[in-house]
Design an enzyme around this catalytic site. Structure first.
Site, PDB file in Angstrom:
ATOM      1  N   SER A 147       0.841  -1.204   0.000  1.00  0.00           N
ATOM      2  CA  SER A 147       0.000   0.000   0.000  1.00  0.00           C
ATOM      3  C   SER A 147       0.870   1.244   0.000  1.00  0.00           C
ATOM      4  O   SER A 147       1.962   1.242   0.589  1.00  0.00           O
ATOM      5  CB  SER A 147      -0.871   0.003   1.259  1.00  0.00           C
ATOM      6  N   TYR A 160      -0.574  -1.325  10.432  1.00  0.00           N
ATOM      7  CA  TYR A 160      -0.922  -1.611   9.031  1.00  0.00           C
ATOM      8  C   TYR A 160       0.241  -1.223   8.120  1.00  0.00           C
ATOM      9  O   TYR A 160       0.665  -2.017   7.263  1.00  0.00           O
ATOM     10  CB  TYR A 160      -2.191  -0.839   8.644  1.00  0.00           C
TER      11      TYR A 160
HETATM   12  N1  LIG Z   1      -8.500  -0.023  -1.557  1.00  0.00           N
HETATM   13  C1  LIG Z   1      -7.419   0.706  -1.370  1.00  0.00           C
HETATM   14  O1  LIG Z   1      -7.466   1.950  -1.425  1.00  0.00           O
HETATM   15  C2  LIG Z   1      -6.096   0.047  -1.119  1.00  0.00           C
HETATM   16  C3  LIG Z   1      -4.969   0.870  -1.110  1.00  0.00           C
HETATM   17  C4  LIG Z   1      -3.734   0.318  -0.882  1.00  0.00           C
HETATM   18  C5  LIG Z   1      -3.616  -1.051  -0.667  1.00  0.00           C
HETATM   19  N2  LIG Z   1      -4.714  -1.843  -0.667  1.00  0.00           N
HETATM   20  C6  LIG Z   1      -4.494  -3.279  -0.448  1.00  0.00           C
HETATM   21  O2  LIG Z   1      -5.099  -3.991  -1.498  1.00  0.00           O
HETATM   22  C7  LIG Z   1      -5.532  -5.274  -1.025  1.00  0.00           C
HETATM   23  C8  LIG Z   1      -6.995  -5.459  -1.386  1.00  0.00           C
HETATM   24  O3  LIG Z   1      -7.737  -4.391  -0.821  1.00  0.00           O
HETATM   25  P1  LIG Z   1      -9.224  -4.049  -1.284  1.00  0.00           P
HETATM   26  O4  LIG Z   1      -9.389  -2.593  -1.238  1.00  0.00           O
HETATM   27  O5  LIG Z   1      -9.559  -4.792  -2.511  1.00  0.00           O
HETATM   28  O6  LIG Z   1     -10.012  -4.611  -0.022  1.00  0.00           O
HETATM   29  P2  LIG Z   1     -11.311  -5.484   0.120  1.00  0.00           P
HETATM   30  O7  LIG Z   1     -11.779  -5.337   1.513  1.00  0.00           O
HETATM   31  O8  LIG Z   1     -12.278  -5.135  -0.963  1.00  0.00           O
HETATM   32  O9  LIG Z   1     -10.755  -6.972  -0.079  1.00  0.00           O
HETATM   33  C9  LIG Z   1     -10.020  -7.619   0.922  1.00  0.00           C
HETATM   34  C10 LIG Z   1     -10.544  -9.038   1.055  1.00  0.00           C
HETATM   35  O10 LIG Z   1      -9.715  -9.726   1.992  1.00  0.00           O
HETATM   36  C11 LIG Z   1     -10.549 -10.602   2.748  1.00  0.00           C
HETATM   37  N3  LIG Z   1      -9.928 -10.920   4.032  1.00  0.00           N
HETATM   38  C12 LIG Z   1      -9.779 -10.093   5.100  1.00  0.00           C
HETATM   39  N4  LIG Z   1      -9.214 -10.762   6.127  1.00  0.00           N
HETATM   40  C13 LIG Z   1      -8.998 -12.036   5.689  1.00  0.00           C
HETATM   41  C14 LIG Z   1      -8.459 -13.198   6.290  1.00  0.00           C
HETATM   42  N5  LIG Z   1      -8.045 -13.198   7.570  1.00  0.00           N
HETATM   43  N6  LIG Z   1      -8.395 -14.322   5.560  1.00  0.00           N
HETATM   44  C15 LIG Z   1      -8.828 -14.351   4.280  1.00  0.00           C
HETATM   45  N7  LIG Z   1      -9.362 -13.286   3.652  1.00  0.00           N
HETATM   46  C16 LIG Z   1      -9.452 -12.141   4.355  1.00  0.00           C
HETATM   47  C17 LIG Z   1     -11.844  -9.818   2.925  1.00  0.00           C
HETATM   48  O11 LIG Z   1     -12.936 -10.674   3.233  1.00  0.00           O
HETATM   49  C18 LIG Z   1     -11.980  -9.114   1.566  1.00  0.00           C
HETATM   50  O12 LIG Z   1     -12.794  -9.856   0.674  1.00  0.00           O
HETATM   51  C19 LIG Z   1      -5.247  -5.279   0.470  1.00  0.00           C
HETATM   52  O13 LIG Z   1      -4.026  -5.947   0.690  1.00  0.00           O
HETATM   53  C20 LIG Z   1      -5.117  -3.815   0.824  1.00  0.00           C
HETATM   54  O14 LIG Z   1      -4.281  -3.631   1.947  1.00  0.00           O
HETATM   55  C21 LIG Z   1      -5.960  -1.327  -0.890  1.00  0.00           C
END
Ligand SMILES: NC(=O)c1ccc[n+]([C@@H]2O[C@H](COP(=O)([O-])OP(=O)(O)OC[C@H]3O[C@@H](n4cnc5c(N)ncnc54)[C@H](O)[C@@H]3O)[C@@H](O)[C@H]2O)c1
Length: 254
Positions: A147, A160
């Site tokens: 991230s 985080y």
């Molecule tokens: N959305 C953003 O702005 C953003 C920015 C930077 C990084 N990220 C990273 O991108 C990745 C995806 O994020 P996103 O925005 O698509 O989030 P999201 O919440 O849409 O998807 C994350 C998924 O992970 C699953 N999850 C959570 N804990 C879990 C566990 N213990 N075991 C198995 N599954 C689990 C959740 O059920 C969810 O479906 C993450 O690693 C997040 O840190 C997101």
């Protein structure tokens, strides 16, 4: 598109956001996917969005539970006979983890332990379990998702950010350790992406601040990150490893 046809991948966090977009794009490209998530309802909904359901297996698992990670990788090998790569998109994005309030909870040992267990240690265990199968396939590609928050100290709780910085170190280590076996490992560091969770967690003001900080005129969509992930999985990226690649709309003042 690309050369992913017939390959088999594990995608974690596939029930939502970036993992979901990656799964849908991979199947569209002819790949087989083991879509894994803790949220069974989200996995059921994902199935509706995938055109060729014969290429999709859904597995409920918990990244905090080593035995369930081992079962996931075993299942992937059993169902598809091979594993060509893994996309580690699942993360603990709960309100407690993502809170921007700067207070004593920042130093809550239980919070640190659970965030590191899921976001960093769980990802390390998946890689440990997948690598022997990639060696058997004479190579493969691992894509971790960190991230921009790894650099933006003030944006979220430090546990985080630390878990995501840890993924950068792990990415480089894995690239070094197994590069000679043609196993590549890279990390994408997304900026603000309007996934369901991303949007829900961030206030309107924070979204406006992030928009002001980037070069391009809008915030990211899950498909913008999925496109980079598919490239890193493909043979087109055959000489790219050990990299942390920002996809963030041009967040240049990190
Ligand atoms: N959305 C953003 O702005 C953003 C920015 C930077 C990084 N990220 C990273 O991108 C990745 C995806 O994020 P996103 O925005 O698509 O989030 P999201 O919440 O849409 O998807 C994350 C998924 O992970 C699953 N999850 C959570 N804990 C879990 C566990 N213990 N075991 C198995 N599954 C689990 C959740 O059920 C969810 O479906 C993450 O690693 C997040 O840190 C997101």
């Amino acid at each position: 598109m690309r050369d992913l046809d017939g390959n088999a991948y594990i995608v974690t966090g596939a029930g939502s956001g970036i993992g979901e977009a990656t799964t849908v794009s991979l199947v569209r490209s002819g790949a087989k996917v083991v879509a894994a998530d803790i949220d069974e309802d989200a996995l059921a909904a994902l199935t509706e969005h995938v055109a060729d359901k014969t290429k999709l297996t859904t597995v409920q698992f918990d990244l905090a539970d080593e035995a369930s990670i081992i079962d996931l990788v075993d299942r992937a090998k059993r169902d598809h006979g091979r594993i060509d790569g893994v996309v580690n998109a699942a993360a603990d994005l709960s309100q407690a983890t993502m809170s921007r309030d700067c207070d004593l909870a920042d130093m809550d040992a239980a919070l640190w332990a659970s965030v590191l267990q899921v976001n960093l240690i769980g990802t390390g265990i998946i890689i440990r379990e997948v690598v022997p199968h990639l060696r058997e396939a004479n190579g493969g590609s691992i894509v971790n998702i960190s991230s921009a928050a790894a650099w933006l100290g003030e944006a979220v709780r430090p546990a985080y950010a630390a878990s995501k910085i840890g993924l950068h170190a792990m990415t480089r280590h894995v690239a070094r350790a197994w590069g000679r076996q043609n196993i590549r490992c890279n990390c994408i560091a997304p900026g603000m992406v309007l996934s369901q969770t991303g949007s829900a967690l961030m206030t309107r003001q924070y979204q406006d601040d992030m928009l002001a900080a980037i070069c391009l005129p809008d915030l990211g969509q899950p498909d913008d990150i999925a496109a980079g992930i598919l490239f890193l999985l493909s043979e087109e990226a055959r000489w790219i490893t050990g990299q942390v690649i920002p996809i963030d709309g041009g967040l240049i003042y990190k």
